[in-house]
Write a protein that holds these residues in place. Structure first.
Motif, PDB file in Angstrom:
ATOM      1  N   ARG A 223     -27.357 -29.516 -44.739  1.00 11.61           N
ATOM      2  CA  ARG A 223     -27.713 -29.064 -46.087  1.00 11.61           C
ATOM      3  C   ARG A 223     -26.614 -28.200 -46.700  1.00 11.61           C
ATOM      4  O   ARG A 223     -26.455 -28.183 -47.925  1.00 11.61           O
ATOM      5  CB  ARG A 223     -29.047 -28.304 -46.046  1.00 11.61           C
ATOM      6  N   ARG A 224     -25.881 -27.485 -45.864  1.00  8.73           N
ATOM      7  CA  ARG A 224     -24.819 -26.629 -46.398  1.00  8.73           C
ATOM      8  C   ARG A 224     -23.534 -27.407 -46.663  1.00  8.73           C
ATOM      9  O   ARG A 224     -22.836 -27.162 -47.647  1.00  8.73           O
ATOM     10  CB  ARG A 224     -24.522 -25.486 -45.433  1.00  8.73           C
ATOM     11  N   VAL A 225     -23.214 -28.367 -45.791  1.00  8.35           N
ATOM     12  CA  VAL A 225     -21.904 -29.017 -45.842  1.00  8.35           C
ATOM     13  C   VAL A 225     -21.904 -30.278 -46.700  1.00  8.35           C
ATOM     14  O   VAL A 225     -20.935 -30.561 -47.413  1.00  8.35           O
ATOM     15  CB  VAL A 225     -21.429 -29.358 -44.404  1.00  8.35           C
ATOM     16  N   VAL A 226     -22.982 -31.056 -46.659  1.00  4.06           N
ATOM     17  CA  VAL A 226     -22.996 -32.387 -47.266  1.00  4.06           C
ATOM     18  C   VAL A 226     -23.818 -32.382 -48.546  1.00  4.06           C
ATOM     19  O   VAL A 226     -25.007 -32.041 -48.536  1.00  4.06           O
ATOM     20  CB  VAL A 226     -23.567 -33.428 -46.278  1.00  4.06           C
ATOM     21  N   GLY A 227     -23.182 -32.773 -49.634  1.00  4.98           N
ATOM     22  CA  GLY A 227     -23.887 -32.887 -50.891  1.00  4.98           C
ATOM     23  C   GLY A 227     -24.648 -34.208 -50.996  1.00  4.98           C
ATOM     24  O   GLY A 227     -24.401 -35.154 -50.240  1.00  4.98           O
ATOM     25  N   LEU A 228     -25.572 -34.269 -51.932  1.00  7.96           N
ATOM     26  CA  LEU A 228     -26.361 -35.473 -52.144  1.00  7.96           C
ATOM     27  C   LEU A 228     -25.450 -36.667 -52.405  1.00  7.96           C
ATOM     28  O   LEU A 228     -24.588 -36.617 -53.299  1.00  7.96           O
ATOM     29  CB  LEU A 228     -27.318 -35.271 -53.323  1.00  7.96           C
ATOM     30  N   GLY A 229     -25.605 -37.727 -51.627  1.00  8.01           N
ATOM     31  CA  GLY A 229     -24.825 -38.942 -51.810  1.00  8.01           C
ATOM     32  C   GLY A 229     -23.480 -38.939 -51.122  1.00  8.01           C
ATOM     33  O   GLY A 229     -22.773 -39.957 -51.152  1.00  8.01           O
ATOM     34  N   GLU A 230     -23.089 -37.823 -50.498  1.00  6.62           N
ATOM     35  CA  GLU A 230     -21.814 -37.793 -49.795  1.00  6.62           C
ATOM     36  C   GLU A 230     -21.939 -38.489 -48.433  1.00  6.62           C
ATOM     37  O   GLU A 230     -23.035 -38.647 -47.887  1.00  6.62           O
ATOM     38  CB  GLU A 230     -21.336 -36.354 -49.612  1.00  6.62           C
ATOM     39  N   ARG A 231     -20.793 -38.877 -47.891  1.00 10.44           N
ATOM     40  CA  ARG A 231     -20.783 -39.697 -46.680  1.00 10.44           C
ATOM     41  C   ARG A 231     -20.766 -38.849 -45.411  1.00 10.44           C
ATOM     42  O   ARG A 231     -20.113 -37.812 -45.351  1.00 10.44           O
ATOM     43  CB  ARG A 231     -19.576 -40.632 -46.678  1.00 10.44           C
ATOM     44  N   VAL A 232     -21.478 -39.348 -44.404  1.00 14.00           N
ATOM     45  CA  VAL A 232     -21.459 -38.771 -43.063  1.00 14.00           C
ATOM     46  C   VAL A 232     -21.130 -39.891 -42.086  1.00 14.00           C
ATOM     47  O   VAL A 232     -21.845 -40.891 -42.022  1.00 14.00           O
ATOM     48  CB  VAL A 232     -22.812 -38.134 -42.694  1.00 14.00           C
ATOM     49  N   SER A 251     -27.841 -38.333 -47.478  1.00 11.04           N
ATOM     50  CA  SER A 251     -26.474 -38.654 -47.079  1.00 11.04           C
ATOM     51  C   SER A 251     -26.282 -40.163 -46.990  1.00 11.04           C
ATOM     52  O   SER A 251     -27.230 -40.922 -46.754  1.00 11.04           O
ATOM     53  CB  SER A 251     -26.164 -38.028 -45.714  1.00 11.04           C
ATOM     54  N   ARG A 252     -25.038 -40.589 -47.170  1.00 13.03           N
ATOM     55  CA  ARG A 252     -24.686 -42.005 -47.024  1.00 13.03           C
ATOM     56  C   ARG A 252     -24.000 -42.159 -45.666  1.00 13.03           C
ATOM     57  O   ARG A 252     -22.917 -41.612 -45.429  1.00 13.03           O
ATOM     58  CB  ARG A 252     -23.767 -42.434 -48.164  1.00 13.03           C
ATOM     59  N   LEU A 253     -24.636 -42.884 -44.772  1.00 13.47           N
ATOM     60  CA  LEU A 253     -24.168 -42.983 -43.394  1.00 13.47           C
ATOM     61  C   LEU A 253     -23.100 -44.059 -43.246  1.00 13.47           C
ATOM     62  O   LEU A 253     -23.244 -45.177 -43.753  1.00 13.47           O
ATOM     63  CB  LEU A 253     -25.346 -43.282 -42.464  1.00 13.47           C
ATOM     64  N   VAL A 254     -22.042 -43.720 -42.528  1.00 17.75           N
ATOM     65  CA  VAL A 254     -20.955 -44.651 -42.231  1.00 17.75           C
ATOM     66  C   VAL A 254     -20.888 -44.803 -40.700  1.00 17.75           C
ATOM     67  O   VAL A 254     -20.450 -43.884 -40.010  1.00 17.75           O
ATOM     68  CB  VAL A 254     -19.610 -44.146 -42.767  1.00 17.75           C
ATOM     69  N   PRO A 255     -21.329 -45.927 -40.148  1.00 20.27           N
ATOM     70  CA  PRO A 255     -21.323 -46.085 -38.691  1.00 20.27           C
ATOM     71  C   PRO A 255     -19.939 -46.423 -38.157  1.00 20.27           C
ATOM     72  O   PRO A 255     -19.178 -47.167 -38.779  1.00 20.27           O
ATOM     73  CB  PRO A 255     -22.296 -47.242 -38.470  1.00 20.27           C
ATOM     74  N   VAL A 256     -19.622 -45.846 -36.988  1.00 26.29           N
ATOM     75  CA  VAL A 256     -18.374 -46.138 -36.285  1.00 26.29           C
ATOM     76  C   VAL A 256     -18.744 -46.568 -34.875  1.00 26.29           C
ATOM     77  O   VAL A 256     -19.309 -45.783 -34.113  1.00 26.29           O
ATOM     78  CB  VAL A 256     -17.437 -44.913 -36.238  1.00 26.29           C
ATOM     79  N   ALA A 257     -18.427 -47.799 -34.524  1.00 27.51           N
ATOM     80  CA  ALA A 257     -18.889 -48.364 -33.255  1.00 27.51           C
ATOM     81  C   ALA A 257     -18.242 -47.663 -32.058  1.00 27.51           C
ATOM     82  O   ALA A 257     -17.054 -47.342 -32.073  1.00 27.51           O
ATOM     83  CB  ALA A 257     -18.590 -49.860 -33.205  1.00 27.51           C
ATOM     84  N   LEU A 258     -19.053 -47.439 -31.021  1.00 28.79           N
ATOM     85  CA  LEU A 258     -18.541 -46.992 -29.731  1.00 28.79           C
ATOM     86  C   LEU A 258     -17.906 -48.171 -29.005  1.00 28.79           C
ATOM     87  O   LEU A 258     -18.224 -49.332 -29.285  1.00 28.79           O
ATOM     88  CB  LEU A 258     -19.672 -46.429 -28.878  1.00 28.79           C
ATOM     89  N   ARG A 259     -17.041 -47.861 -28.069  1.00 30.24           N
ATOM     90  CA  ARG A 259     -16.511 -48.928 -27.221  1.00 30.24           C
ATOM     91  C   ARG A 259     -17.610 -49.438 -26.304  1.00 30.24           C
ATOM     92  O   ARG A 259     -18.583 -48.734 -26.028  1.00 30.24           O
ATOM     93  CB  ARG A 259     -15.329 -48.416 -26.392  1.00 30.24           C
ATOM     94  N   GLU A 260     -17.456 -50.659 -25.825  1.00 30.67           N
ATOM     95  CA  GLU A 260     -18.465 -51.244 -24.963  1.00 30.67           C
ATOM     96  C   GLU A 260     -18.602 -50.462 -23.663  1.00 30.67           C
ATOM     97  O   GLU A 260     -17.676 -49.775 -23.230  1.00 30.67           O
ATOM     98  CB  GLU A 260     -18.120 -52.703 -24.660  1.00 30.67           C
ATOM     99  N   GLY A 261     -19.783 -50.619 -23.023  1.00 30.68           N
ATOM    100  CA  GLY A 261     -20.024 -49.898 -21.796  1.00 30.68           C
ATOM    101  C   GLY A 261     -20.057 -48.412 -22.080  1.00 30.68           C
ATOM    102  O   GLY A 261     -20.709 -47.946 -23.015  1.00 30.68           O
TER     103      GLY A 261
END
Length: 522
Positions: A223-232, A251-261
């Protein structure tokens, strides 16, 4: 803020797909139906198709490979696909093969196209994220249902009772005050700071704010760092409740895939997202990640902090599992804050996993000025955390009971992990998983069985388990479930047996697409 659209380059997609299909119309591409069964199982729940040993046409193998990458979260939903000509060149196949594969993906709902805008990945319509209206298992059902929805163990005794007795002995001095301590009790802030210092990260009490659990800490920071509609930016998969918290705060979520295993972070992907998406915040769990159990190495931690600092992104490092080392005495890695020189990293910790979920005490470690801002903003939320619980955690940290209780917790979790892994290997040998060195959870690939359907069937058969899509931003991970280290011995064997029967029920067509809304995930 300008629109950001994920894309997957032709060379990168070719690497993800593995061995290339042959241009002559058939091939043995790794992502196709032969090794992994019919990946349409997320919709029909069926087993491997008849004649799976036959070679598939190259376009079909290419389509199956892309579909699998989407379902497993290795290619983001709504990511722009390469142009047909570029992908054909990267794979060494004809453009006709790629065009036919894209057409197959569109027909099955895994791709969409618009003239002049190209094609992008998708999840079929009607395939929605499970409900987040979560409720815990009623106590009267505990005798008949094995609950694998919650990654928490019973309280470590006698240490919890002793801590509460110690807290009550100290309570009179605090009862004579107003009782409001929005930054946390000074004695607890000092104890937490000393703990960080002992771990190699010099910390002052002024850098600590005590919160109501780790979720309270993450919510306050967001709530302190991310404004409405900003990306996480978030790891993919990630902790289900945190993903829902970010959605609720706009927040607008941006997924970053983990490596397999348990391969850690894909730093190329992180650098690309930090550079191109410019997220305001990145939320990561570098220590025995929930749900996968991944432990990220020092080099990747350092690289992420440096890349985030260059991008102006705040990194929230969730260390709630950091001390749950189940193999060996130490994890062998340093806290994320050890690589931070300018306030880029905000660390979240909690007593809930290391001790007991009923102790709703968490904390944030950051710079003193940020702590002051968080404390000011807290007046609109919960004012402060329970004084008795704070005194109990302080008693544990100051008196040595924390280390003793933690040792007991580690031993219990390790027993559960090993018993569950052995039972799963025996009862469902076709499932795939890597046993993590620590934490409380294991990420299990269920082969030809839909995780969502498995959750439905398991509920009927007396075992509760959350499916992979709960831990995704966009509905991926349909062929996964999360299993926590919370049962052992005969109960672990019975849990695996019920999951095996649930998988058989799914294959027979006896389970729907909808996961129970009441499944509690923690």
């Amino acid at each position: 803020m300008s629109q950001w659209t994920a894309s997957v380059g032709a060379a990168h997609l070719a690497r993800l797909l593995g061995p290339r299909p042959r241009a002559g119309g058939s091939g043995t591409e790794r992502g196709g139906g032969q090794e992994n069964g019919d990946r349409r199982g997320h919709r029909n729940g069926g087993g491997a198709p008849k004649g799976a040993a036959r070679r598939l046409p190259a376009y079909r193998e290419l389509a199956d490979g892309v579909r699998l990458l989407v379902l497993e979260g290795r290619v983001q939903v709504a990511a722009r696909l390469p142009a047909e000509r570029e992908l054909a060149l990267a794979l060494g196949v004809s453009r006709t093969t790629v065009a036919a594969a894209y057409e197959a993906l569109r027909a099955e709902g895994f791709a969409r196209s618009r003239r002049g805008a190209g094609s992008w990945t998708a999840i079929p319509e009607g395939h929605v994220l499970p409900s987040r209206s979560l409720e815990p298992l009623p106590p009267d059902a505990a005798g008949s249902v094995i609950d694998l929805g919650t990654a928490s163990l019973p309280a470590p005794e006698p240490w919890l009772t002793r801590a509460m007795q110690g807290a009550l002995a100290e309570l009179p001095a605090y009862a004579a005050t107003h009782g409001d301590f929005p930054a946390g009790l000074p004695v607890l802030r000092e104890a937490i700071a000393d703990r960080y210092t002992a771990r190699g990260v010099p910390t002052m009490p002024e850098q600590i704010m005590v919160t109501t659990g780790a979720m309270g800490a993450i919510g306050g920071v967001a709530r302190r760092v991310v404004g409405l509609g900003e990306r996480v930016a978030v790891e993919s998969p990630s902790y289900a409740n945190v993903l829902e918290l970010f959605r609720e705060t706009g927040s607008r979520l941006v997924p970053v895939a983990l490596r397999e295993g348990l391969g850690g972070w894909d730093m190329d992907a992180w650098r690309r997202v930090l550079r191109d998406a410019a997220p305001r915040m990145a939320y990561v769990m570098p220590d025995f990640h929930n749900p996968t159990g991944t432990l990220v190495g020092d080099d990747e931690r350092r690289e992420l902090v440096e890349a985030a600092r260059a991008a102006g992104t705040v990194v929230v490092a969730d260390e709630t599992m950091a001390e749950l080392v189940l193999d060996g005495r130490e994890s062998g890695v340093r806290p994320m804050a050890a690589f931070d020189r300018g306030g880029t990293v905000m660390t979240v910790g909690s007593a809930s996993k290391a001790m007991w979920a009923g102790l709703r005490i968490g904390w944030v470690r950051t710079t003193p000025d940020v702590v002051r801002g968080l404390v000011s903003a807290r007046a609109y939320l919960d004012l402060g955390s329970p004084v008795v619980d704070q005194l109990a955690v302080a008693w544990l940290l100051r008196g040595g009971g924390w280390d003793q209780a933690l040792a007991a917790r580690r031993q219990r979790a390790a027993e559960c992990r090993d018993d569950l892994a052995a039972a799963l290997r025996e009862r469902v040998p076709g499932w795939d998983f890597t046993v993590p060195r620590g934490g409380m959870t294991m990420w299990v690939r269920t082969g030809d069985v839909s995780g969502s359907r498995l959750a439905v069937a398991g509920e009927r058969l007396g075992v509760r388990v959350p499916s992979g899509p709960r831990f995704s931003v966009d509905g991926a991970f349909e062929s996964f479930i999360r299993i926590p280290f919370t049962v052992s011995g005969h109960t672990a064997v019975e849990a695996a047996a019920r999951l095996s029967r649930a998988a058989d029920l799914v294959r027979s067509g006896g389970a729907s697409d909808t996961e129970p809304a009441g499944l509690f995930v923690a």
